[in-house]
Design an enzyme around this catalytic site. Structure first.
Site, PDB file in Angstrom:
ATOM      1  N   SER A 546       0.847  -1.182   0.000  1.00 13.55           N
ATOM      2  CA  SER A 546       0.000   0.000   0.000  1.00 13.55           C
ATOM      3  C   SER A 546       0.894   1.248   0.000  1.00 13.55           C
ATOM      4  O   SER A 546       1.674   1.441  -0.930  1.00 13.55           O
ATOM      5  CB  SER A 546      -0.951  -0.041   1.193  1.00 13.55           C
ATOM      6  OG  SER A 546      -1.932   0.962   1.097  1.00 13.55           O
ATOM      7  N   HIS A 663      -8.005  -4.967  -0.630  1.00 13.31           N
ATOM      8  CA  HIS A 663      -6.734  -4.290  -0.373  1.00 13.31           C
ATOM      9  C   HIS A 663      -5.772  -5.180   0.405  1.00 13.31           C
ATOM     10  O   HIS A 663      -4.560  -4.979   0.358  1.00 13.31           O
ATOM     11  CB  HIS A 663      -6.984  -2.987   0.381  1.00 13.31           C
ATOM     12  CG  HIS A 663      -5.776  -2.114   0.460  1.00 13.31           C
ATOM     13  ND1 HIS A 663      -5.025  -1.763  -0.652  1.00 13.31           N
ATOM     14  CD2 HIS A 663      -5.166  -1.520   1.522  1.00 13.31           C
ATOM     15  CE1 HIS A 663      -4.025  -0.994  -0.274  1.00 13.31           C
ATOM     16  NE2 HIS A 663      -4.077  -0.835   1.034  1.00 13.31           N
TER      17      HIS A 663
END
Length: 693
Positions: A546, A663
């Site tokens: 991320s 995610h």
């Protein structure tokens, strides 16, 4: 080539003509998915065929699936609730038990929702998100599940007593929604309502709710009453109800960016601003208002430093009073990480040079009471309290080498270990040490080194994040311990700026134009590891996901000579277009606005996509890039375009995109174990197969 001579990207347009790989942003487009398949296949074929890969995958899956893990719980009246995944239930079980049963070695669990059975019955790829129960009866739950692990979720009302879905209950279709209970028959809801009377849509430019409505049972969603609305450029709008008996209050808020929020108490139907600094954290318990400013705050005639904790009388504050008491003041080594409330006490969790310390104070008097008997040099977390009813606290305690323990007792009183996670490696043969590197501006950057005691140098994996005030604290390295440390690898965690290890200023100094500090800190740790003889550049790998994936992209383009390999997961890469993709607009307070020439001036200096150069100009280390098709937070186009450009420029790159996972990159334990094994196999083949320089 010196760091300062690295070419700076000059792209200032988002047109397809300037980006030949823009088509890879079409998440589920046929051409894009064909490209994904063509890149997944060789990576899987190359990395998954060895006995070592199979052992790494098996070891990781054993950690994730073991029945001996601690089933962490949340109390709701007389029951303790838990969500659980294992080999027999990969999608998971939502279940509950009593404290009496939980304290036994083999609790009797009452299963409420079997997600695997539900997915089979409905032929849907359900991934559990959350369950929000109504107060005070806790007989209904708003259950959120997503398809494939995305942030966007379906919400359904569940009758806990009958174990059935409420057919005419509160139900939302798939969206990035928010919904919370007011009472058993009323909720606050924010979702995609479609066009609104003000001519705008109901979602912000970041894709989160812009409009909040009050929705009553039996009422159509279209007929729900709008109670609050923000503007298109807000990150999100939310509402909540404080149901504490005798202190019931309604609140609404506008997150104007990721770190600033305007909060209002709704009094007689009108929002009244709570005039605390917009970048502060504040919360209420009874009539006490706790405020933790993220920047220095002059209040009541005194300047209170960022990261303090102050307590006010809330009704007096709303009437204009500013008298307060200071409950915590940070120093150069100590920061406040969080606080919790029980019926009688306030529990403060602080970090002193990234080690947890705990203080317990009497509510209202604010005097300290003896601390619970908690181990030193560990990460201590409050898992759950029940402040309306008792002083009960569930604590989690862990370290790099000690498996998590679950402790139970009353705040300010003795604690008992009631659950202990199993050990997955020989802790007696592993040591954890803390060192400090000196960054380019002279700042001391702490980092932890975890290794077998007989391994003083060798293949080293450096992990970092450096963003959004997230702190990386010591925790048990179950998977990494088995698949990396036990095999002779050295594991390092860098507490670089951008995180929250030393309070808000450790983060705020690295925002926007200060972002270079994150990358200078991480590269300084890499250099320090080599200078200390822990490893060599050829044996040093780095990993991040991320925002940490962006960190890996910058290491690739700006500091490639420091590393022998990189693992870049669900990354941000194209900082010229990040704000146009999925939730990207919500992070402009962290990174800056690329449409503003002054801010693109510093963004363009490090944006990995714009700073890639051909292999003839610079040598990059081998890199494994992974992402998820179902990641609706950080767009998979970032990872895809990075790989396409690297291939165009003749660099060594491997790619894997999980079709599921959101995610987190994985939708269940099996996928998580596969992803972990893929990364460690790649690292063992690269930095683990070379000798010292």
């Amino acid at each position: 080539m010196s760091d300062n001579s690295i070419p700076v990207g000059t792209t200032t347009s988002t047109n397809a003509a300037d980006d030949p790989y823009l088509w890879l942003e079409d998440v589920t487009g046929d051409d894009a998915l064909t490209w994904v398949g063509e890149h997944n296949d060789p990576t899987v074929a190359d990395l998954t065929g060895s006995d070592r890969f199979r052992a790494l995958q098996s070891q990781a899956l054993e950690v994730l699936d073991t029945d001996d893990r601690i089933p962490y719980v949340r109390r709701r009246n007389e029951f303790l609730y838990n969500f659980w995944r294992d080999a027999a239930h990969p999608r998971g079980l939502w279940r509950r038990t009593t404290l009496e049963s939980y304290l036994t070695d083999d609790p009797e669990w009452d299963v409420l929702v079997d997600v695997d059975a539900l997915a089979t019955a409905e032929d849907e790829n359900w991934v559990w998100k959350s369950a929000t129960m109504n107060y005070p009866d806790y007989d209904r739950a708003l259950i959120a599940m997503s398809r494939g692990g995305a942030d966007a979720a379906v919400v359904r009302e569940f009758d806990v007593t009958t174990r059935t879905w409420v057919s005419d209950g509160f139900v939302l279709p798939e969206a990035k929604s928010s919904m919370s209970w007011i009472d058993r028959d009323t909720v606050y809801v924010g979702t995609d309502f479609g066009p609104q009377p003000d001519g705008e849509g109901s979602l912000t430019s970041s894709g989160y709710p812009r409009v909040i409505k009050r929705w009553s049972r039996g009422q159509s969603l279209d007929a729900a009453t709008t109670v609050f609305a923000g503007i298109l450029d807000d990150v999100a709008v939310s509402a909540g109800y404080d149901h504490t008996p005798g202190f019931e209050r309604h609140f609404v808020s506008r997150a104007t960016d990721f770190f600033n929020e305007l909060s209002f108490e709704v009094i007689e139907g009108e929002p009244v601003l709570v005039e605390v600094p917009t970048d502060s954290y504040f919360s209420l318990h009874h009539d006490w208002m706790f405020v933790r400013p993220r920047s220095d705050w002059e209040v009541g005639g005194r300047l209170r430093p960022a990261g303090s904790l102050l307590v006010f009388d809330y009704p007096d504050y709303m009437a204009g009073g500013r008298d307060h008491q200071v409950l915590f003041t940070p120093d150069a080594h100590t920061s406040l990480q969080g606080f919790s409330v029980t019926r009688s006490h306030l529990i403060l969790s602080t970090l002193h040079d990234v080690h947890t310390e705990v203080t317990v104070r009497v509510l209202g008097e604010w005097t300290e009471v003896p601390q619970p008997d908690l181990p030193e040099l560990s990460t201590v977390s409050v898992i759950d309290t029940d402040p309306d009813n008792s002083d009960e606290v569930f604590w989690s305690v862990t370290s790099f080498t000690t498996p998590p323990s679950l402790l139970h007792g009353n705040s300010g009183g003795p604690l008992t270990v009631i659950k202990q996670a199993p050990a997955f490696f020989d802790a007696d043969s592993v040591v954890a040490e803390q060192f400090f590197a000196t960054s380019d501006d002279g700042t001391a950057i702490p980092y932890f080194v975890v290794r077998r005691s007989d391994v003083t140098s060798g293949p080293t994996l450096l992990y970092g994040y450096g963003g959004f005030e997230n702190s990386l604290t010591p925790s048990y390295l179950a998977t990494s311990g088995r698949t990396w440390i036990e095999r002779g690898g050295i594991y390092v965690i860098a507490n670089i700026r951008g995180g929250g290890e030393y309070g808000p200023t450790w983060h705020t100094q690295a925002l926007k134009a200060g972002r270079h500090l994150v990358y200078e800190d991480f590269s300084s740790v890499a250099k320090d590891l080599v200078a200390r003889g822990v490893t060599t550049h050829a044996q040093l790998g780095a990993q991040g996901g991320s925002n940490g994936g962006l960190l890996m992209g910058v290491m690739l383009t700006r500091y490639p000579e420091l590393f022998g390999a990189l693992v870049c997961q669900v990354p941000l890469i194209d900082m010229r277009r990040y704000h146009l993709l999925l939730a990207g607009a919500s992070w402009m307070a962290e990174y800056g606005n690329p449409d503003d020439p002054e801010e693109w001036a510093f963004l363009g200096k490090y944006s990995p996509y714009q700073n890639l150069v051909p292999a003839g100009e610079r040598t990059y280390p081998p890199i494994l890039v992974t992402t998820s098709t179902r990641d609706d937070r950080v767009h998979p186009g970032h990872a895809r375009k990075l790989v396409a450009r690297l291939e165009e420029y003749g660099h060594d790159v491997s790619y894997y995109e999980n079709i599921e996972g959101g995610h987190g990159g994985a939708a269940d334990n099996k996928q998580s174990a596969f992803k972990s094994a893929l990364a460690f196999e790649f690292l063992w083949r690269t930095i683990g197969s070379v000798d010292a320089d």
